[in-house]
Write a protein that holds these residues in place. Structure first.
Motif, mmCIF file in Angstrom:
data_model
loop_
_atom_site.group_PDB
_atom_site.id
_atom_site.type_symbol
_atom_site.label_atom_id
_atom_site.label_comp_id
_atom_site.label_asym_id
_atom_site.label_seq_id
_atom_site.Cartn_x
_atom_site.Cartn_y
_atom_site.Cartn_z
ATOM 1 N N GLN A 101 0.842 -1.213 0.000
ATOM 2 C CA GLN A 101 0.000 0.000 0.000
ATOM 3 C C GLN A 101 0.870 1.254 0.000
ATOM 4 N N ALA A 102 1.897 1.269 0.868
ATOM 5 C CA ALA A 102 2.767 2.459 0.958
ATOM 6 C C ALA A 102 3.481 2.696 -0.375
ATOM 7 N N GLU A 103 4.019 1.633 -0.963
ATOM 8 C CA GLU A 103 4.744 1.782 -2.237
ATOM 9 C C GLU A 103 3.799 2.195 -3.357
ATOM 10 N N GLY A 104 2.584 1.675 -3.346
ATOM 11 C CA GLY A 104 1.592 2.036 -4.367
ATOM 12 C C GLY A 104 1.127 3.468 -4.195
ATOM 13 N N GLU A 155 -6.445 9.277 -4.713
ATOM 14 C CA GLU A 155 -6.028 8.861 -3.367
ATOM 15 C C GLU A 155 -7.222 8.368 -2.539
ATOM 16 N N ILE A 156 -8.377 9.035 -2.673
ATOM 17 C CA ILE A 156 -9.585 8.566 -1.969
ATOM 18 C C ILE A 156 -9.929 7.158 -2.451
ATOM 19 N N ASP A 157 -9.913 6.961 -3.762
ATOM 20 C CA ASP A 157 -10.271 5.652 -4.323
ATOM 21 C C ASP A 157 -9.259 4.564 -3.926
ATOM 22 N N PHE A 158 -8.019 4.989 -3.625
ATOM 23 C CA PHE A 158 -6.982 4.025 -3.231
ATOM 24 C C PHE A 158 -7.329 3.375 -1.887
ATOM 25 N N PHE A 159 -7.945 4.130 -0.991
ATOM 26 C CA PHE A 159 -8.190 3.619 0.366
ATOM 27 C C PHE A 159 -9.652 3.405 0.728
ATOM 28 N N PHE A 160 -10.579 3.981 -0.023
ATOM 29 C CA PHE A 160 -11.993 3.901 0.374
ATOM 30 C C PHE A 160 -12.872 3.388 -0.757
ATOM 31 N N LYS A 161 -13.846 2.551 -0.361
ATOM 32 C CA LYS A 161 -14.921 2.190 -1.294
ATOM 33 C C LYS A 161 -15.946 3.324 -1.268
ATOM 34 N N PRO A 162 -16.687 3.544 -2.353
ATOM 35 C CA PRO A 162 -17.653 4.661 -2.381
ATOM 36 C C PRO A 162 -18.618 4.632 -1.191
ATOM 37 N N GLU A 163 -19.050 3.452 -0.776
ATOM 38 C CA GLU A 163 -20.051 3.383 0.302
ATOM 39 C C GLU A 163 -19.446 3.705 1.690
ATOM 40 N N GLU A 164 -18.117 3.792 1.776
ATOM 41 C CA GLU A 164 -17.481 4.151 3.053
ATOM 42 C C GLU A 164 -17.405 5.660 3.263
ATOM 43 N N VAL A 179 -4.169 7.190 10.231
ATOM 44 C CA VAL A 179 -5.613 7.403 10.075
ATOM 45 C C VAL A 179 -5.830 8.039 8.708
ATOM 46 N N VAL A 180 -6.511 7.287 7.823
ATOM 47 C CA VAL A 180 -6.817 7.821 6.496
ATOM 48 C C VAL A 180 -8.215 8.437 6.550
ATOM 49 N N GLN A 181 -8.349 9.618 5.932
ATOM 50 C CA GLN A 181 -9.611 10.355 6.031
ATOM 51 C C GLN A 181 -9.977 10.986 4.695
ATOM 52 N N VAL A 182 -11.269 11.127 4.479
ATOM 53 C CA VAL A 182 -11.765 11.970 3.400
ATOM 54 C C VAL A 182 -12.355 13.213 4.057
ATOM 55 N N LEU A 183 -11.920 14.368 3.576
ATOM 56 C CA LEU A 183 -12.354 15.654 4.131
ATOM 57 C C LEU A 183 -13.160 16.402 3.082
ATOM 58 N N GLU A 184 -14.233 17.034 3.531
ATOM 59 C CA GLU A 184 -15.111 17.762 2.615
ATOM 60 C C GLU A 184 -15.235 19.210 3.079
ATOM 61 N N GLY A 185 -15.284 20.121 2.130
ATOM 62 C CA GLY A 185 -15.457 21.535 2.469
ATOM 63 C C GLY A 185 -15.303 22.385 1.235
ATOM 64 N N GLU A 186 -15.513 23.672 1.392
ATOM 65 C CA GLU A 186 -15.315 24.582 0.272
ATOM 66 C C GLU A 186 -13.842 24.608 -0.087
ATOM 67 N N ASP A 187 -13.532 24.326 -1.351
ATOM 68 C CA ASP A 187 -12.150 24.343 -1.843
ATOM 69 C C ASP A 187 -11.256 23.484 -0.935
#
Ligand code: CMP
Length: 140
Positions: free
Chosen positions: A46-49, A128-137, A73-81
């Motif tokens: 995962q790290a090398e990829g 990067e989001i797609d690398f660690f998260f499925k859409p439903e997560e 801790v991997v996270q998806v963050l949402e906000g303006e810009d």
């Protein structure tokens, strides 16, 4: 300004010092919302990829050693810009160059153990989001 998403990692130097909450608080106070989050121990693959773009850089091996040295801790963050907002609150890659009040200035131990990662463009955020998260997560 459009609401967008970015990808963040709270790195092993920060989880080791129990800073997950303190860093997340700074992200939230910067106007970002955590819409996905999980604590994982990255595998070497995962790290090398994930960091494949840095494969030729002299620090690649050490970077992968570090990123697999403890939980992240991997996270998806949402906000303006979101990409820029996150990069602004993270501060410069090297904490010596980071502005006062940024996460890296406050917490980072050095250029490698720099506490957080954040996507550098919307295009890379999606990859990067797609690398660690499925859409439903990802729950906005
Ligand atoms: P990050 O934003 O996760 O992207 C690549 C990482 O490589 C960077 O943060 C640093 O943690 C790490 N790194 C280690 N040495 C260097 C260096 N000399 N220049 C840039 N990044 C480095």
């Amino acid at each position: 300004m459009a609401v967008t998403r970015t990808f963040s990692i709270i790195k092993p130097d920060a989880t080791r010092r129990n800073l997950t909450g303190a860093i997340t608080k700074m992200l939230e106070e910067a106007g970002l919302r955590v819409v996905a989050s999980k604590r994982i121990h990255m595998t070497r693959d995962q790290a090398e990829g994930f960091y494949a773009v840095h494969k030729k850089r002299p620090f690649f091996g050490e970077l992968c050693d570090f990123m697999t040295s403890g939980p992240v801790v991997v996270q998806v963050l949402e906000g303006e810009d979101a990409v820029k907002r996150n990069r602004d609150v993270m501060g410069a890659t090297n904490p010596a160059d980071a502005a006062e009040g940024t996460i890296r200035k406050t917490f980072a131990e050095g250029i490698e153990a720099n506490s957080v990662h954040g996507s550098d463009s919307e295009e890379n955020a999606k990859i990067e989001i797609d690398f660690f998260f499925k859409p439903e997560e990802v729950v906005g």
